[in-house]
Design a protein around this motif. Sequence first.
Motif, PDB file in Angstrom:
ATOM      1  N   UNK A  12       0.840  -1.194   0.000  1.00 36.30           N
ATOM      2  CA  UNK A  12       0.000   0.000   0.000  1.00 36.30           C
ATOM      3  C   UNK A  12       0.874   1.242   0.000  1.00 36.30           C
ATOM      4  N   UNK A  13       0.374   2.285  -0.629  1.00 32.83           N
ATOM      5  CA  UNK A  13       1.121   3.538  -0.697  1.00 32.83           C
ATOM      6  C   UNK A  13       0.467   4.588   0.186  1.00 32.83           C
ATOM      7  N   UNK A  14       1.148   5.677   0.378  1.00 29.03           N
ATOM      8  CA  UNK A  14       0.588   6.802   1.117  1.00 29.03           C
ATOM      9  C   UNK A  14      -0.661   7.317   0.409  1.00 29.03           C
ATOM     10  N   UNK A  15      -0.656   7.299  -0.914  1.00 30.35           N
ATOM     11  CA  UNK A  15      -1.835   7.732  -1.679  1.00 30.35           C
ATOM     12  C   UNK A  15      -3.043   6.844  -1.359  1.00 30.35           C
ATOM     13  N   UNK A  18      -4.337   7.909   2.000  1.00 30.65           N
ATOM     14  CA  UNK A  18      -5.026   9.205   1.884  1.00 30.65           C
ATOM     15  C   UNK A  18      -6.399   9.027   1.241  1.00 30.65           C
ATOM     16  N   UNK A  19      -6.477   8.184   0.215  1.00 36.93           N
ATOM     17  CA  UNK A  19      -7.763   7.906  -0.430  1.00 36.93           C
ATOM     18  C   UNK A  19      -8.758   7.303   0.564  1.00 36.93           C
ATOM     19  N   UNK A  24     -13.516   7.977   4.046  1.00 38.27           N
ATOM     20  CA  UNK A  24     -14.155   7.933   5.360  1.00 38.27           C
ATOM     21  C   UNK A  24     -14.717   9.276   5.778  1.00 38.27           C
ATOM     22  N   UNK A  25     -13.981  10.348   5.525  1.00 35.12           N
ATOM     23  CA  UNK A  25     -14.458  11.690   5.867  1.00 35.12           C
ATOM     24  C   UNK A  25     -15.674  12.072   5.035  1.00 35.12           C
ATOM     25  N   UNK A  26     -15.647  11.738   3.754  1.00 32.43           N
ATOM     26  CA  UNK A  26     -16.806  12.041   2.893  1.00 32.43           C
ATOM     27  C   UNK A  26     -18.036  11.247   3.325  1.00 32.43           C
ATOM     28  N   UNK A  27     -17.850   9.962   3.619  1.00 33.70           N
ATOM     29  CA  UNK A  27     -18.974   9.122   4.045  1.00 33.70           C
ATOM     30  C   UNK A  27     -19.546   9.594   5.379  1.00 33.70           C
TER      31      UNK A  27
END
Length: 152
Positions: A12-15, A18-19, A24-27
């Motif tokens: 897994x990457x930092x991107x 972040x995604x 989670x914030x949008x949901x």
Amino acid sequence: GVLNEVHMIEDSTLKDACDALIDGLCLAGCDGMVHIDSSVAFFAALRSPHLKLRNAGSLLSPAQAAYTTRCPQRLVVVFRPCVFIRKHPSIASAALGSLPIGSVVRTSGRWSGMWAELATPNGWVLTDATGVGMLNDVAVTRNTTPVQGQLL
């Protein structure tokens, strides 16, 4: 379930992280969410107590739900400080209460994966949280013999 969440994948990457955070914030800003058991759904539910949740599995008719029947068992809570009792077998389901460490409970005999339905109080407990990638969250329980004089 497939363990394909960001924290479960070696490359897994930092991107990717972040995604997942942005998702989670949008949901969390939504009024309602149909979800599966995932850390993103769990984060959104914790971030937004008013969020109305519907587990995708709960949309199935009871005949289609993946429940198995076993002999009722006694379980002792070994997770510190407590285990949450959930309305449905999902970490994003409403918590109905909790059982402190050392509590002994009896299952109804109905299971959904690693979730056991309690005979009393009504609700579900997760018996092994490692399967959902959460080592220190919901519950870990094990079989036990009844304590002398204890009614189950």
